[in-house]
Design a protein around this motif. Sequence first.
Motif, PDB file in Angstrom:
ATOM      1  N   ARG A 155     -32.653 -18.838  27.444  1.00  0.00           N
ATOM      2  CA  ARG A 155     -31.406 -19.240  28.094  1.00  0.00           C
ATOM      3  C   ARG A 155     -31.608 -20.586  28.776  1.00  0.00           C
ATOM      4  O   ARG A 155     -32.719 -20.936  29.206  1.00  0.00           O
ATOM      5  CB  ARG A 155     -30.963 -18.196  29.121  1.00  0.00           C
ATOM      6  CG  ARG A 155     -30.456 -16.913  28.499  1.00  0.00           C
ATOM      7  CD  ARG A 155     -29.935 -15.963  29.576  1.00  0.00           C
ATOM      8  NE  ARG A 155     -28.674 -16.430  30.167  1.00  0.00           N
ATOM      9  CZ  ARG A 155     -28.069 -15.817  31.175  1.00  0.00           C
ATOM     10  NH1 ARG A 155     -28.613 -14.726  31.719  1.00  0.00           N
ATOM     11  NH2 ARG A 155     -26.924 -16.290  31.663  1.00  0.00           N
ATOM     12  N   LEU A 156     -30.521 -21.312  28.908  1.00  0.00           N
ATOM     13  CA  LEU A 156     -30.611 -22.688  29.394  1.00  0.00           C
ATOM     14  C   LEU A 156     -31.283 -22.822  30.766  1.00  0.00           C
ATOM     15  O   LEU A 156     -32.053 -23.762  30.975  1.00  0.00           O
ATOM     16  CB  LEU A 156     -29.222 -23.313  29.397  1.00  0.00           C
ATOM     17  CG  LEU A 156     -29.162 -24.798  29.711  1.00  0.00           C
ATOM     18  CD1 LEU A 156     -28.106 -25.478  28.856  1.00  0.00           C
ATOM     19  CD2 LEU A 156     -28.868 -25.043  31.187  1.00  0.00           C
ATOM     20  N   PRO A 157     -31.032 -21.932  31.740  1.00  0.00           N
ATOM     21  CA  PRO A 157     -31.690 -22.115  33.034  1.00  0.00           C
ATOM     22  C   PRO A 157     -33.214 -22.144  32.985  1.00  0.00           C
ATOM     23  O   PRO A 157     -33.829 -22.720  33.882  1.00  0.00           O
ATOM     24  CB  PRO A 157     -31.175 -20.918  33.850  1.00  0.00           C
ATOM     25  CG  PRO A 157     -29.806 -20.678  33.298  1.00  0.00           C
ATOM     26  CD  PRO A 157     -29.985 -20.879  31.812  1.00  0.00           C
ATOM     27  N   LEU A 214     -34.031 -25.767  32.801  1.00  0.00           N
ATOM     28  CA  LEU A 214     -33.788 -26.431  34.082  1.00  0.00           C
ATOM     29  C   LEU A 214     -34.907 -26.095  35.069  1.00  0.00           C
ATOM     30  O   LEU A 214     -35.363 -26.957  35.827  1.00  0.00           O
ATOM     31  CB  LEU A 214     -32.435 -26.001  34.646  1.00  0.00           C
ATOM     32  CG  LEU A 214     -31.213 -26.316  33.778  1.00  0.00           C
ATOM     33  CD1 LEU A 214     -29.943 -25.799  34.454  1.00  0.00           C
ATOM     34  CD2 LEU A 214     -31.094 -27.805  33.505  1.00  0.00           C
ATOM     35  N   ALA A 215     -35.341 -24.836  35.049  1.00  0.00           N
ATOM     36  CA  ALA A 215     -36.468 -24.442  35.892  1.00  0.00           C
ATOM     37  C   ALA A 215     -37.748 -25.155  35.462  1.00  0.00           C
ATOM     38  O   ALA A 215     -38.592 -25.497  36.295  1.00  0.00           O
ATOM     39  CB  ALA A 215     -36.651 -22.926  35.823  1.00  0.00           C
ATOM     40  N   MET A 216     -37.870 -25.394  34.173  1.00  0.00           N
ATOM     41  CA  MET A 216     -39.028 -26.130  33.647  1.00  0.00           C
ATOM     42  C   MET A 216     -39.084 -27.538  34.229  1.00  0.00           C
ATOM     43  O   MET A 216     -40.156 -28.035  34.599  1.00  0.00           O
ATOM     44  CB  MET A 216     -38.921 -26.159  32.115  1.00  0.00           C
ATOM     45  CG  MET A 216     -40.160 -26.576  31.364  1.00  0.00           C
ATOM     46  SD  MET A 216     -39.915 -26.112  29.619  1.00  0.00           S
ATOM     47  CE  MET A 216     -40.846 -27.420  28.817  1.00  0.00           C
ATOM     48  N   ALA A 238     -40.084 -17.549  37.245  1.00  0.00           N
ATOM     49  CA  ALA A 238     -39.729 -17.174  38.617  1.00  0.00           C
ATOM     50  C   ALA A 238     -38.688 -18.139  39.190  1.00  0.00           C
ATOM     51  O   ALA A 238     -37.722 -17.720  39.851  1.00  0.00           O
ATOM     52  CB  ALA A 238     -40.979 -17.152  39.491  1.00  0.00           C
ATOM     53  N   ILE A 239     -38.858 -19.446  38.934  1.00  0.00           N
ATOM     54  CA  ILE A 239     -37.868 -20.437  39.386  1.00  0.00           C
ATOM     55  C   ILE A 239     -36.529 -20.209  38.694  1.00  0.00           C
ATOM     56  O   ILE A 239     -35.460 -20.348  39.304  1.00  0.00           O
ATOM     57  CB  ILE A 239     -38.381 -21.859  39.099  1.00  0.00           C
ATOM     58  CG1 ILE A 239     -39.662 -22.142  39.892  1.00  0.00           C
ATOM     59  CG2 ILE A 239     -37.315 -22.903  39.434  1.00  0.00           C
ATOM     60  CD1 ILE A 239     -40.348 -23.440  39.502  1.00  0.00           C
ATOM     61  N   GLU A 240     -36.580 -19.836  37.429  1.00  0.00           N
ATOM     62  CA  GLU A 240     -35.358 -19.624  36.638  1.00  0.00           C
ATOM     63  C   GLU A 240     -34.408 -18.639  37.302  1.00  0.00           C
ATOM     64  O   GLU A 240     -33.172 -18.802  37.217  1.00  0.00           O
ATOM     65  CB  GLU A 240     -35.747 -19.110  35.253  1.00  0.00           C
ATOM     66  CG  GLU A 240     -34.579 -18.791  34.340  1.00  0.00           C
ATOM     67  CD  GLU A 240     -35.017 -18.124  33.048  1.00  0.00           C
ATOM     68  OE1 GLU A 240     -34.140 -17.875  32.200  1.00  0.00           O
ATOM     69  OE2 GLU A 240     -36.223 -17.822  32.887  1.00  0.00           O
ATOM     70  N   GLN A 241     -34.949 -17.635  37.976  1.00  0.00           N
ATOM     71  CA  GLN A 241     -34.093 -16.599  38.558  1.00  0.00           C
ATOM     72  C   GLN A 241     -33.129 -17.159  39.597  1.00  0.00           C
ATOM     73  O   GLN A 241     -32.057 -16.587  39.833  1.00  0.00           O
ATOM     74  CB  GLN A 241     -34.959 -15.490  39.165  1.00  0.00           C
ATOM     75  CG  GLN A 241     -35.856 -14.784  38.152  1.00  0.00           C
ATOM     76  CD  GLN A 241     -35.098 -14.354  36.901  1.00  0.00           C
ATOM     77  OE1 GLN A 241     -34.085 -13.646  36.996  1.00  0.00           O
ATOM     78  NE2 GLN A 241     -35.567 -14.773  35.739  1.00  0.00           N
ATOM     79  N   ALA A 282     -42.562 -30.364  40.597  1.00  0.00           N
ATOM     80  CA  ALA A 282     -43.264 -29.843  41.770  1.00  0.00           C
ATOM     81  C   ALA A 282     -44.744 -29.578  41.533  1.00  0.00           C
ATOM     82  O   ALA A 282     -45.535 -29.599  42.481  1.00  0.00           O
ATOM     83  CB  ALA A 282     -42.594 -28.549  42.236  1.00  0.00           C
ATOM     84  N   SER A 283     -45.140 -29.368  40.281  1.00  0.00           N
ATOM     85  CA  SER A 283     -46.483 -28.832  40.027  1.00  0.00           C
ATOM     86  C   SER A 283     -47.434 -29.776  39.308  1.00  0.00           C
ATOM     87  O   SER A 283     -48.652 -29.608  39.420  1.00  0.00           O
ATOM     88  CB  SER A 283     -46.360 -27.532  39.208  1.00  0.00           C
ATOM     89  OG  SER A 283     -45.558 -26.585  39.870  1.00  0.00           O
ATOM     90  N   LEU A 284     -46.937 -30.728  38.543  1.00  0.00           N
ATOM     91  CA  LEU A 284     -47.827 -31.611  37.796  1.00  0.00           C
ATOM     92  C   LEU A 284     -48.059 -32.915  38.569  1.00  0.00           C
ATOM     93  O   LEU A 284     -47.234 -33.308  39.397  1.00  0.00           O
ATOM     94  CB  LEU A 284     -47.233 -31.917  36.417  1.00  0.00           C
ATOM     95  CG  LEU A 284     -47.153 -30.734  35.450  1.00  0.00           C
ATOM     96  CD1 LEU A 284     -46.639 -31.180  34.087  1.00  0.00           C
ATOM     97  CD2 LEU A 284     -48.497 -30.023  35.304  1.00  0.00           C
TER      98      LEU A 284
END
Length: 333
Positions: free
Chosen positions: A13-15, A18-20, A222-225, A26-28
Amino acid sequence: MKNIVLPDTGTRRLPFYLAMEEWVAASLPADRYFFSWRVRPTVICGRHQDMAKEVDMDYCRSRGIDVVRRRSGGGCVYADMDNFMFSYIVPGNEICSTFAEYTTAVASMLRSLGLKASANGRNDIMIGRGKVSGNAFYHLPGRCIAHGTMLYRYDPEVLSRALTPSRAKLESKGVQSVQSRVSSLVDEGLAMSPAEFEKYAVDYMCDSRYMLTADDISEIEAIEQNYYRPEFLHGRHALRENIPDKAIIRRHRRIEGAGEFDAAIKLGADNTIEAVDLSGDFFLLGDPAKEIFSALQDITYERDAIWQALEGINVATVISGLSAESLLNILTD
């Protein structure tokens, strides 16, 4: 620039994508990142839009079209497997220059294929007079994110039925319908298959890659939620819920170069401003509640009083393309 590679080949799903973007930002390590993705039929609303005004929800439900919201501003777009989505994440805080850099790079990539592409207006990439790409941006601490569509081909009936933009917006573009101003790479003469085009685009934009790990993907999920939370998905506007219409002054205006604005102004018994709320397809560069509307609280709802309160506020640094005078016209005309 590094290409972010998702190892599984399934469609999400698209979100998730977006979470990616958020996870990469934030992480790389600070660097320039890019990835391309596709989804099953989905309408993506801008962060500040009224979903009920912009989308034919009954039609989308009947066709199994997902409807979601993104964190960036701008207008609604329709995406499916014939539409590529691009994501661009870079370090820094200069949102406008990053956005221009992104749209210029994508237009240059299309020109390298022999297509007469140009970045045009606030957020479009055009080939001739047809729009093939709509784009948006947002900011996270120390990172700028730009993303957008790239129409390989499209079904004009689905596009025109799923999206219901306002007449003011269409007339400002000098067109009569959504589909009349949209084109596609295939319509403009691209002879590549979807797989060939995607590979070309990624190779043009990137010179290295980062492969997501299973742990990375779990963190992204987890961010996707957060994108499915009702208060985010439905874009609650406090001044539009459970308040009688007589307590709210409502204004609508389209500002060339800034977007479409719906304002709701709550007044107290003494005709002073208690709160202001905006929705529309504009792009935010800051926090209007803190940087603009806090200065209007307890001000008498009169044009001269509002103008005096706006003096000294650089509105364009908060809402892209909007001047203090234009904001005054939105609130009072």
